[in-house]
Scaffold this motif. Sequence first.
Motif, PDB file in Angstrom:
ATOM      1  N   PHE A 114       0.848  -1.197   0.000  1.00 38.80           N
ATOM      2  CA  PHE A 114       0.000   0.000   0.000  1.00 38.80           C
ATOM      3  C   PHE A 114       0.883   1.247   0.000  1.00 38.80           C
ATOM      4  CE2 PHE A 114      -2.031  -3.281   2.766  1.00 38.80           C
ATOM      5  CZ  PHE A 114      -3.022  -3.676   1.891  1.00 38.80           C
ATOM      6  N   PRO A 115       1.345   1.680  -1.169  1.00 39.79           N
ATOM      7  CA  PRO A 115       2.325   2.780  -1.204  1.00 39.79           C
ATOM      8  C   PRO A 115       1.804   4.075  -0.594  1.00 39.79           C
ATOM      9  CG  PRO A 115       2.175   1.668  -3.323  1.00 39.79           C
ATOM     10  CD  PRO A 115       1.057   1.140  -2.487  1.00 39.79           C
ATOM     11  N   LYS A 116       0.526   4.392  -0.799  1.00 41.53           N
ATOM     12  CA  LYS A 116       0.014   5.665  -0.261  1.00 41.53           C
ATOM     13  C   LYS A 116      -0.071   5.611   1.263  1.00 41.53           C
ATOM     14  CE  LYS A 116      -2.292   7.900  -4.066  1.00 41.53           C
ATOM     15  NZ  LYS A 116      -3.147   7.202  -5.050  1.00 41.53           N
ATOM     16  N   LEU A 117      -0.557   4.470   1.782  1.00 38.61           N
ATOM     17  CA  LEU A 117      -0.610   4.288   3.234  1.00 38.61           C
ATOM     18  C   LEU A 117       0.787   4.451   3.828  1.00 38.61           C
ATOM     19  CD1 LEU A 117      -2.649   3.353   5.488  1.00 38.61           C
ATOM     20  CD2 LEU A 117      -1.676   1.081   5.198  1.00 38.61           C
ATOM     21  N   ASN A 118       1.761   3.914   3.092  1.00 37.06           N
ATOM     22  CA  ASN A 118       3.151   3.995   3.500  1.00 37.06           C
ATOM     23  C   ASN A 118       3.572   5.456   3.651  1.00 37.06           C
ATOM     24  OD1 ASN A 118       5.558   2.766   4.157  1.00 37.06           O
ATOM     25  ND2 ASN A 118       6.279   2.623   2.042  1.00 37.06           N
ATOM     26  N   ALA A 119       3.237   6.273   2.650  1.00 37.66           N
ATOM     27  CA  ALA A 119       3.611   7.689   2.691  1.00 37.66           C
ATOM     28  C   ALA A 119       2.882   8.409   3.817  1.00 37.66           C
ATOM     29  CB  ALA A 119       3.308   8.342   1.342  1.00 37.66           C
ATOM     30  N   VAL A 120       1.594   8.085   3.999  1.00 40.92           N
ATOM     31  CA  VAL A 120       0.834   8.725   5.078  1.00 40.92           C
ATOM     32  C   VAL A 120       1.469   8.389   6.426  1.00 40.92           C
ATOM     33  CG1 VAL A 120      -1.373   8.757   6.295  1.00 40.92           C
ATOM     34  CG2 VAL A 120      -1.334   8.793   3.797  1.00 40.92           C
ATOM     35  N   ALA A 121       1.809   7.102   6.602  1.00 39.73           N
ATOM     36  CA  ALA A 121       2.417   6.678   7.872  1.00 39.73           C
ATOM     37  C   ALA A 121       3.701   7.457   8.113  1.00 39.73           C
ATOM     38  CB  ALA A 121       2.682   5.182   7.869  1.00 39.73           C
ATOM     39  N   PHE A 122       4.502   7.632   7.062  1.00 42.37           N
ATOM     40  CA  PHE A 122       5.740   8.395   7.273  1.00 42.37           C
ATOM     41  C   PHE A 122       5.448   9.839   7.662  1.00 42.37           C
ATOM     42  CE2 PHE A 122       8.445  11.734   5.603  1.00 42.37           C
ATOM     43  CZ  PHE A 122       9.491  11.603   6.499  1.00 42.37           C
ATOM     44  N   TRP A 123       4.540  10.495   6.925  1.00 41.20           N
ATOM     45  CA  TRP A 123       4.342  11.930   7.168  1.00 41.20           C
ATOM     46  C   TRP A 123       3.713  12.214   8.523  1.00 41.20           C
ATOM     47  CZ3 TRP A 123       6.956  15.680   5.160  1.00 41.20           C
ATOM     48  CH2 TRP A 123       7.578  15.469   3.923  1.00 41.20           C
ATOM     49  N   MET A 124       3.202  11.169   9.197  1.00 42.69           N
ATOM     50  CA  MET A 124       2.739  11.368  10.569  1.00 42.69           C
ATOM     51  C   MET A 124       3.920  11.532  11.529  1.00 42.69           C
ATOM     52  SD  MET A 124      -0.465   8.796  10.522  1.00 42.69           S
ATOM     53  CE  MET A 124      -1.488   9.241  11.902  1.00 42.69           C
ATOM     54  N   VAL A 125       5.103  11.064  11.126  1.00 38.95           N
ATOM     55  CA  VAL A 125       6.267  11.191  12.019  1.00 38.95           C
ATOM     56  C   VAL A 125       6.624  12.661  12.247  1.00 38.95           C
ATOM     57  CG1 VAL A 125       8.698  10.628  12.353  1.00 38.95           C
ATOM     58  CG2 VAL A 125       7.129   8.909  11.445  1.00 38.95           C
ATOM     59  N   PRO A 126       6.848  13.453  11.190  1.00 35.50           N
ATOM     60  CA  PRO A 126       7.104  14.875  11.463  1.00 35.50           C
ATOM     61  C   PRO A 126       5.938  15.551  12.189  1.00 35.50           C
ATOM     62  CG  PRO A 126       7.120  14.418   9.084  1.00 35.50           C
ATOM     63  CD  PRO A 126       7.038  13.109   9.779  1.00 35.50           C
ATOM     64  N   VAL A 127       4.708  15.104  11.933  1.00 32.49           N
ATOM     65  CA  VAL A 127       3.564  15.729  12.613  1.00 32.49           C
ATOM     66  C   VAL A 127       3.655  15.510  14.119  1.00 32.49           C
ATOM     67  CG1 VAL A 127       1.056  15.629  12.952  1.00 32.49           C
ATOM     68  CG2 VAL A 127       2.004  15.635  10.634  1.00 32.49           C
ATOM     69  N   PHE A 128       3.802  14.234  14.550  1.00 33.89           N
ATOM     70  CA  PHE A 128       3.844  14.052  16.008  1.00 33.89           C
ATOM     71  C   PHE A 128       5.181  14.494  16.586  1.00 33.89           C
ATOM     72  CE2 PHE A 128       6.339  10.264  16.773  1.00 33.89           C
ATOM     73  CZ  PHE A 128       6.085   9.395  15.733  1.00 33.89           C
ATOM     74  N   GLY A 129       6.221  14.508  15.755  1.00 31.76           N
ATOM     75  CA  GLY A 129       7.491  15.079  16.200  1.00 31.76           C
ATOM     76  C   GLY A 129       7.324  16.555  16.525  1.00 31.76           C
ATOM     77  N   PHE A 130       6.595  17.249  15.666  1.00 29.93           N
ATOM     78  CA  PHE A 130       6.350  18.680  15.880  1.00 29.93           C
ATOM     79  C   PHE A 130       5.533  18.897  17.157  1.00 29.93           C
ATOM     80  CE2 PHE A 130       3.686  22.443  15.395  1.00 29.93           C
ATOM     81  CZ  PHE A 130       4.652  23.412  15.168  1.00 29.93           C
ATOM     82  N   ILE A 131       4.494  18.072  17.331  1.00 29.64           N
ATOM     83  CA  ILE A 131       3.656  18.208  18.532  1.00 29.64           C
ATOM     84  C   ILE A 131       4.496  18.015  19.794  1.00 29.64           C
ATOM     85  CG2 ILE A 131       1.746  17.155  19.822  1.00 29.64           C
ATOM     86  CD1 ILE A 131       0.447  16.519  17.138  1.00 29.64           C
ATOM     87  N   LEU A 132       5.363  17.007  19.745  1.00 28.55           N
ATOM     88  CA  LEU A 132       6.196  16.719  20.915  1.00 28.55           C
ATOM     89  C   LEU A 132       7.161  17.875  21.190  1.00 28.55           C
ATOM     90  CD1 LEU A 132       6.247  14.265  22.770  1.00 28.55           C
ATOM     91  CD2 LEU A 132       8.207  13.434  21.494  1.00 28.55           C
ATOM     92  N   MET A 133       7.771  18.408  20.126  1.00 28.92           N
ATOM     93  CA  MET A 133       8.708  19.524  20.303  1.00 28.92           C
ATOM     94  C   MET A 133       7.976  20.767  20.800  1.00 28.92           C
ATOM     95  SD  MET A 133      11.673  18.517  19.718  1.00 28.92           S
ATOM     96  CE  MET A 133      11.498  16.781  19.944  1.00 28.92           C
ATOM     97  N   ALA A 134       6.729  20.941  20.319  1.00 21.66           N
ATOM     98  CA  ALA A 134       5.957  22.121  20.723  1.00 21.66           C
ATOM     99  C   ALA A 134       5.747  22.132  22.231  1.00 21.66           C
ATOM    100  CB  ALA A 134       4.614  22.142  20.003  1.00 21.66           C
TER     101      ALA A 134
END
Lengths: 560, 318
Positions: A114-134
């Motif tokens: 599932f290539p798109k799911l794969n990309a979505v899963a990756f792009w959640m990393v910077p999202v929750f990384g940002f939340i954690l840093m915030a």
Amino acid sequence: MTNLSVEAIAQIEQPLPGAPDNWKRFFSFSTDHKVIGIQYLVTAFFFFLIGGLLAMVMRGELITPESDLVDRAVYNAMFTMHGTIMLFLWTFPALLGLSNYLVPLMIGAKDMAFPKLNAVAFWMVPVFGFILMASFFVPGGPSQSGWWAYPPVSLQNPTGNLITGQTLWLVAVAISGVASIMGAVNFVTTIARMRAPGMYWFRMPVFVWTVLAAQIIQLVGLPALTAGAIMLLLDITAGTSFFDPAKGGDPVLFQHFFWFYSHPAVYVIILPIFGVFSEIFPVYARKPLFGYKVVAISSLVITGLSAVVWVHHMFASGTPGWMRMLFMATTMLISVPTGIKVFAWVATIWGGKLRLNTPMLFALGGLTMFVFAGVTGIMLAAVPFDIHVNNTYFVVGHFHYVIYGATVMGMYAAIYHWFPKMTGRMYSEGLGKLHFALTFIGTNLNFFPMHPLGLMGMPRRVASYDPEFAFWNVIASLGGFLLGMSTLPFLLNIIGSWVQGEQAPKNPWRAIGLEWLISSPPSAENFEELPIVIAEPYGYGKSEPLVSNPDALEVAHESR
Amino acid sequence: MSMSIRTVITLGLVAIALALISLWMGQQAYTWFPPQASAESVLVDQLFSFLVALGTFIFLGVVGTLAYAVLFQQAGKYDTSDGPPIEGNVPLEVVWTAIPFALVIWIAFYSYQVYDQMSILGPMEHVHGKMVMSSAIAAPPSQPSPTAADALPPIEVHARQWVWEFRYPDRNVTSTELHLPSNQRIKLILQSEDVLHGFFVPAFRIKQDIIPGRVIDFGFTPIREGRYRLRDSQYSGTYFAAMQADVVVESLAAYQQWLTAAAAQPPTEAYNRAFEEYHLAQNPISTGWKIVEPASPPLVNVSTHPSQNPPSGKESKP
């Protein structure tokens, strides 16, 4: 006509390797597993450096017994964020990156299921990384309850605000859990359904077996942690009382939820590193992996046993004696399949023709430290001894030998080994060996002293300590600073070599494996024609072909 | 065949050397601990010594083999040949599965026996017997059995952020120092008023989390007189590291004397490190993050001296 337009679209969305602007694909919503793999690795390494900086502040505080460098609250935030970042933003994403890059290539697939799911899963990393840093910037600072977030400490909210470091932390962990479940579905499906013709289960490289074993753990265990995190979030924000003893809740229940996942999570981390060891030792010892099938199966045995050992984190908690004894027995058992793997690697290396390239050095160093961690791990499994060292630096030393000594060393081994494949460039051996020496010395200086400290009775998570612990703490701090410095030759090597390293051939290490049959870096779809696998994966010394169609895997002009 | 005999002899000699080194390490292990101040510590140290000896043998065996290969089995610079294509050896694999299996069963069984003897949470519920040894200490002190007529009344341990408070209810004594008689089975009643704490005395090798909302009975036997440290071992928030107290083990007579003297002392406000640090006039490294305020120091008959656990910060500097 249709074909043409599809290719044209692909050209616009995802610049191909070789195109002048191909670096841009790393900043796009690419669905190419190789791009996603490198996105994961680079993002994770960025957070590794942040987590490392926090650790060096901690080591700075601990170089003297008094609490005198940072405020106690800051220190507590540092170790909470250090642990959280290192696990959820470095180790997990880095291993996902490696698995993303390698699994489709190793099983002869053109991409993940599932290539798109794969990309979505990756792009959640910077999202929750940002939340954690915030969370560093909200009133009251980031979470200070440790990465376990045990209630009731995690329920205490002196600021009285709704948005606190703790709630942001819980949101980040929950998103991370969802992203990892997506990844797990994708990996398990890919490995089950996308293998090339002839790639039977017992022809899969052990790395693929270990990724499968690890991702099954994610599927089974993560819902428990994610549920626990959400229940805790409700306790804080909505006034429920799952875990609040003041309102009739049970804080020990949270510990069960937490460790039911978070112990197996250790195997999610270490299993792919076992896979890396299993790939690297045969290449640089020029021998087949000893006992391939047993090594492959023992990964799944570890997966099964990992689900029934979690209470060993709670031997000193509110647990009855019978439970402590039961989980001591299961914990002892899990060392058996792990031991089988260690002996198999030693037998693989023994009598080989060793070549001590940087990946081999890192793998050997990692194995050595893993054996040490295994010995202390068995000690910790013995309940009476654990009662003494539970929650002391002995435990911190033990798991840093696993997570740094074995896992980070294994990650470095993997990055060097597959660097030519990923980038099409060779790295510098000199810098690589310097990096190895600094890392090996730094790791032992930093983490060995934690064992005597724990035996003497120094609790973990302390911002100040009694003067009797000063000697070993000074050594550990010096080792910590050395470890920080050890990343410099790595960064120099990787960035420098990526920009202007020597062009890498298809197979610089004369390694056996599908990924080494195609160009470095591989084309967007990996294989022009799917490989037809006709042999087991580690045919060193046997000169038998791995596939029946080696010349058909790529269009002629792309091979180097 | 002579080659194989030579190999066997060499391996045998190596194994003997490793065994001797391992036994020596096992003896060294005793020196890595604080003093053995409880009956439990003697058992735990023996178990650890055994584990160190075993672990040393395994570690040196594996790493020694790797080191030998690294030193003597490197490929020549221009040697591109492969090693022998050995893919496995079933008898060998059976052996290295069976031996570790037997070893961990042995360790688990030995650990079980030690834990049973320690009996820190009271005797485990056995299917049958084996209660002879621990029956005296298991008897609830409210109804002392004839064999345990001299059993001590339990001592209450109250933990809160970030205070250790010890109560001797029968003598109406409160203290922030834990005094215990030597060579007596001690029974503690562990309670927390806010968050998780951990009762940990390294010299006793014992530890137990204290769970708010629960009352935990905890037992052990001090055997060596002296002053030891009690530390909070379960992370409890901002001043977690400051939450320490002293444990004083003394003879039964001295202990009784101390209780009598303490009962005669009027209660005063105890010294408390967390409270002290929180209220320091200036804390140059404070961020101003709002934190849970330390509980007020309790009123006690006997207080810790500030020098036993001095505050970090300006005022503590001599």
